[in-house]
Design an enzyme around this catalytic site. Structure first.
Site, short mmCIF file in Angstrom:
data_model
loop_
_atom_site.label_atom_id
_atom_site.label_comp_id
_atom_site.label_asym_id
_atom_site.label_seq_id
_atom_site.Cartn_x
_atom_site.Cartn_y
_atom_site.Cartn_z
CE LYS A 23 -1.90 -0.98 3.90
NZ LYS A 23 -1.27 -2.38 4.27
NE ARG A 50 -4.70 -1.55 9.88
CZ ARG A 50 -3.72 -0.81 9.03
NH1 ARG A 50 -3.72 0.42 8.76
NH2 ARG A 50 -2.48 -1.45 9.15
NE ARG A 61 7.04 -1.96 6.62
CZ ARG A 61 5.95 -1.90 6.33
NH1 ARG A 61 5.32 -1.60 5.43
NH2 ARG A 61 5.25 -2.48 7.53
NE ARG A 103 5.93 0.33 10.64
CZ ARG A 103 4.67 0.10 9.83
NH1 ARG A 103 4.76 0.31 8.71
NH2 ARG A 103 3.76 -0.55 10.43
NE ARG A 124 1.81 -4.60 11.56
CZ ARG A 124 2.99 -4.13 10.78
NH1 ARG A 124 3.97 -4.66 11.38
NH2 ARG A 124 2.84 -3.62 9.73
#
Ligand code: ADP
Ligand code: ADP
Ligand code: ZN
Length: 216
Positions: free
Chosen positions: A13, A88, A127, A161, A172
Site C-alpha cells: 500500500k 481498517r 522492510r 519499524r 497484525r
C-alpha cells in the site's frame, strides 16, 4: 478522485501510494505514518497509541475517525486523496461514508491489493526506510542503488519499524483477517471495490493500478 488502498500489512500500500500520489496528484494519507508522528511527538494520541501499535493491534476507532476527519478537510486533500491504512474496520468505513456525504464527496475506487498472507512476513521483515526522507526499501525486493545510501536524498541512515518483527506481523495479519477483511464485502456491495493482483513485481502492480485508475 478519492481512492482507498486495502490490503494486509506488506501488501504494498505505502509503496504504491507514493507512486500514485506523484502520477495522479492525489494526497497520500497514511494513518500509520500519522500515528507514528504522534508517537514521535509524544502527544496525547501518541501516548495512547504506542503500546497498542507495538503489540500489532488496532488503535481504537474513535481516535482514527477523529484524526482522519480533521485531515481530509484540509486544502491539500481537496483535489483528491489516496487513503493507505484507513479504514481498517467497518465502523471506520461507515464513519468515512458519513463524513464524505456531509462534504458532498464520494469514493471513486476502493482497491484491494490481493496477496498471499504467508508471503507478507518475508516482505515486512525486509522492510526499511530512509531516516531522513522516509523513502521505502526492501532487503531483497527494492534495494538501494548504492549499498547503504538512499537513492532519493543520499542519506546513509535507515530505520526499521519496531512492529515489523515476525511475531508482531503475525498479530497484525490476524487483525487484518478478523477486523479489516469485512470491509471487502461492505465496499463490494456499494460497487466500488476493484481487485488488483499484488503478488507481482512492484512495477507490474503499479501498471495494473494505472489501468484501474485510468489515464493520469
Ligand atoms: P504496506 O504499506 O502495505 O504495509 P509496503 O508498501 O511498506 O506495504 O511494502 C512492504 C515491503 O515490501 C517494503 O519493503 C516494500 O519495498 C516491499 N514490497 C512492496 N511491494 C512489493 C512487491 N510487489 N513485491 C515485492 N516486494 C514489495
Ligand atoms: P501496515 O500497512 O504495514 O499494516 P500501518 O503503518 O498502516 O501498517 O499501521 C501501523 C499500525 O498503526 C497498525 O498496526 C495499527 O496499530 C495502527 N493503525 C494504523 N491505521 C489504523 C487504523 N485505521 N485503525 C486502527 N489502527 C491503525
Ligand atoms: Zn532518503
Amino acid at each position: 478522485m478519492n481512492v482507498i488502498l486495502v490490503g494486509p500489512p506488506g501488501a504494498g500500500k505505502g509503496t504504491q501510494a507514493e507512486r500514485l500520489q506523484k502520477t495522479y496528484g492525489l494526497k497520500h494519507l497514511s494513518t500509520g505514518d500519522m500515528l507514528r508522528a504522534e508517537v514521535a511527538a509524544g502527544s496525547q494520541i501518541g501516548r495512547q497509541a504506542k503500546a497498542i501499535m507495538d503489540r500489532g493491534e488496532l488503535v481504537p476507532d474513535e481516535i482514527l475517525i477523529r484524526m482522519i476527519g480533521e485531515r481530509i478537510g484540509q486544502p491539500d486533500a481537496a483535489k483528491g486523496f489516496l487513503l493507505d491504512g484507513f479504514p481498517r474496520t467497518v465502523a471506520q468505513a461507515q464513519a468515512l461514508d458519513t463524513m464524505l456525504a456531509g462534504r458532498k464527496q464520494k469514493l471513486d475506487h476502493v482497491i484491494q491489493l490481493v496477496v498471499n498472507n504467508d508471503a507478507m512476513v518475508e516482505r515486512i521483515s525486509g522492510r526499511f526506510s530512509c531516516k531522513k526522507c522516509g523513502a521505502g526499501y526492501h532487503d531483497s525486493f527494492k534495494k538501494t542503488k548504492k549499498p547503504g545510501v538512499c537513492n532519493v536524498c543520499g542519506s546513509t541512515e535507515f530505520v526499521r519499524r519496531p512492529d515489523d518483527k515476525p511475531e508482531t506481523v503475525r498479530t497484525r495479519l490476524e487483525a487484518y483477517d478478523k477486523q479489516t477483511a469485512p470491509l471487502l464485502p461492505y465496499y463490494r456491495a456499494r460497487g466500488v471495490l476493484r481487485e488488483v493482483e499484488g503478488m507481482a513485481a512492484i512495477d507490474e502492480v503499479t501498471a495494473k493500478l494505472g489501468k484501474v485508475l485510468g489515464a493520469a
